[in-house]
Scaffold this active site. Sequence first.
Site, short mmCIF file in Angstrom:
data_model
loop_
_atom_site.label_atom_id
_atom_site.label_comp_id
_atom_site.label_asym_id
_atom_site.label_seq_id
_atom_site.Cartn_x
_atom_site.Cartn_y
_atom_site.Cartn_z
CE LYS A 101 45.81 55.99 48.16
NZ LYS A 101 44.85 56.65 49.04
CD GLU A 149 46.19 57.28 41.54
OE1 GLU A 149 45.93 58.03 42.52
OE2 GLU A 149 46.55 56.10 41.66
CE LYS A 209 34.73 58.69 52.63
NZ LYS A 209 34.49 57.32 53.09
CD GLU A 239 39.59 49.23 47.74
OE1 GLU A 239 40.62 49.58 47.14
OE2 GLU A 239 38.53 49.90 47.69
CG HIS A 242 33.44 31.34 21.80
ND1 HIS A 242 33.31 30.34 20.87
CD2 HIS A 242 32.19 31.72 22.14
CE1 HIS A 242 32.02 30.14 20.64
NE2 HIS A 242 31.31 30.96 21.40
N GLY A 267 34.00 54.40 49.91
CA GLY A 267 34.18 54.65 48.48
C GLY A 267 33.49 53.61 47.60
NE ARG A 268 35.59 48.05 49.96
CZ ARG A 268 36.39 48.74 50.76
NH1 ARG A 268 36.98 49.85 50.33
NH2 ARG A 268 36.62 48.33 52.00
#
Length: 548
Positions: A503, A211, A205, A352, A383, A266-267
Site C-alpha cells: 500500500k 481502492e 472497516k 492472510e 478436466h 476483516g476476513r
Amino acid sequence: MNLTDRPEWQALQTHSLQIKDAHLRDLFAADAGRGVSFSLQAVDILADYSKNLITDETLELLFKLARATQVEDMRRAMFAGEKINTTENRAVLHTALRHQSDEPVMTDGHDVMPEVRAVLQKMADFSNQIRSGQWLGHSGKPIKNIINIGIGGSDLGPVMATEALKYYSQRDLNVQFVSNVDATQLIEVTRGLDPAETLFIIASKTFTTDETMTNATSARQWVLEALGDESAVAKHFVAVSTNSEKVREFGIDTTNMFEFWDWVGGRYSMTSAIGLPIMVAIGPDNFQQLLEGFYAMDEHFKTAPLEQNLPVILALLSVWYGNFFGAESEVILPYDQYLHRFAAYFQQGNMESNGKSVTKDGQVVNYHTGPVIWGEPGTNGQHAFYQLLHQGTRLIPADFIGFAQPLNGLGNHHRKLTANLLAQTQGLAFGKTAAEVRADGVAEALVPHRTFPGNRPSNTILLPKLTPKTLGQLVALYEHKIFVQGVIWNINSFDQWGVELGKVLAQGLVSQLKTGQPSDQNDSSTNNLLATIQRWSSTPAEPDAALS
Ligand code: G6Q
C-alpha cells in the site's frame, strides 16, 4: 519451548517416517471399519477423513501436540474475549456476532451482545425496506440494484455467501460487488443500470482503504451526474464501518451507517454488518438461519473434546501434511456450483491468517506455517488440474465438499455430480496399479503412463443440503480450523501486516506515474518499467501536478 523441540513434535517426526511406507490400499484392507471409525459428524456435517495417511497412533500423537500447544486454552481465551490478537491489542470475537444464547459475551468488561443485536435489527429493517420496495431513491423509484463496494474482508465473504445462497435470494434484486480499483469492474457492473434505482453499500472497516474510497467516490459521481443533487447521496449510499467520522466526511449520514467493532477481523466479518448485502439478497429470516448455523459449529468447536472436534481434526491433518510430508498447498473442491467462490474466500481466510513467518513473540519460525489454498468447483477441475493431483509429483491434500440433496433437481445431474466426487476420492486414494492397467490389455509402453500411484489424501465433507444453516456451519468449520492451525504454529492468525508494504509503495508510485518523474530512489527495474509505461501510455504525464 520452540515447536520443533517439543517431544510431541519429534514423536510425530519419527512416526511420519514409518507411515511414509504405508499405502491407503493396505490401511483399508487391514481394517474394514476404517471408513466409519475415521468419520465424524458435527452438527449437520459429516467429515470422512479415512482417506488420509494416518493411523490411530497418528491421531493420538497429533492430539498430544494440540494439547501441548495449548489449543484448549487458546480456544477458551478467544471465546472469552481476551486480546489474543496481540500485535493489534484486540480481542477476536467474531463468534459474538452469531451468538444465540442469553449469556453475555464479554470483552473489556463489557457485554457486546446488546450492540450486536441492535445492529442486526437495523440491518433487518433496512433489508426489509429494500426488499419490499419501500426504500425509494432520490427520484421516488424503488431500488432494484444493490452494489457493495468493498475489498478483501469487506468483499470476499459477502460475494461468496451471496453466490452460495443465490437459490434463497429475492430474484428481482440485483446484488453486485465491486472491489478492484481497476475501473473496469465499476464500469461493467454499473453498465446499463439506472442510478435512480441503484443503491451503493460502501463497506470498509477503516473507511480509509484506497481502492474502496476511489470506487466509492466514482460511484458517487455517477449517481450525482444522473440525479444532479447532493441530497441524493442519502438515498443512494449507506455505509458499513467502524469509523463514523470518516463515513460522515465522505458525506454519508451516520443514520445510514451500520456499525461493527475492532474485535471483528476483516476476513472474519461476514456475520457482522459486512454481511448486509447477503441479508438484502436472502432476507433477514434466512440470514438468521445462517447465524444459527455458525453458532452451532461455534458451540461444537467450543465444547467438543479435541478427539471429537471437527475443526481440530481438520487442522491437525493440515499440520500433518504441511509439516511432516512437505505439502505446500491444499485444494478445496466444492461439488456445488453455488459454492464457486468458496475456495477463493478461504484462500484469504487461511493465507492472510496463517501466512506468517514469526511466532507471536517475534521469533523467526523454523517450520512451515500456512499452506497455499486454492480450488475450483467440481466437476470442472477434473478436466483441468486434477491430472496433477492424480499423477503429478506433489502431494496436495484435498477437501471434497458435497451435498446429498440438490437444490436444482434436473434429470440425473446430481447423481452424476455426486458420483464424480466419490470417484475422485477413490481414485486419489487407491489409484490403479501397473498390474491392473496390464490386466486391461494396455500396451506395455503405456503402462507407466496409465498407472495411478494413489495414496493421495483427501477429506470428504458431506452435508445434507446447501441451506443458510449448513453454509454457516461449513464456514465456521473452516474458520476454526484456521484458528487451531495458527495456535499450533504459535503465530498470530489475526493480524495482516503483510498487506501494508504494498500500500505504501503504491502511493509513491501513483505520484510518479502522474508526474512522469521517476524517483531517484527507485531500483533500475522499476524505473525501466515506469519509462516504458510512460512511452506506451495514452494519458500524457502531468509534470507540474502536485504530488498526490
Ligand atoms: C482482512 C483484511 C483485509 C481488509 C481489507 C479491507 O482480514 O484486514 O482484507 O478486510 O483490506 O479493509 P477495510 O474494510 O478497512 O476497507
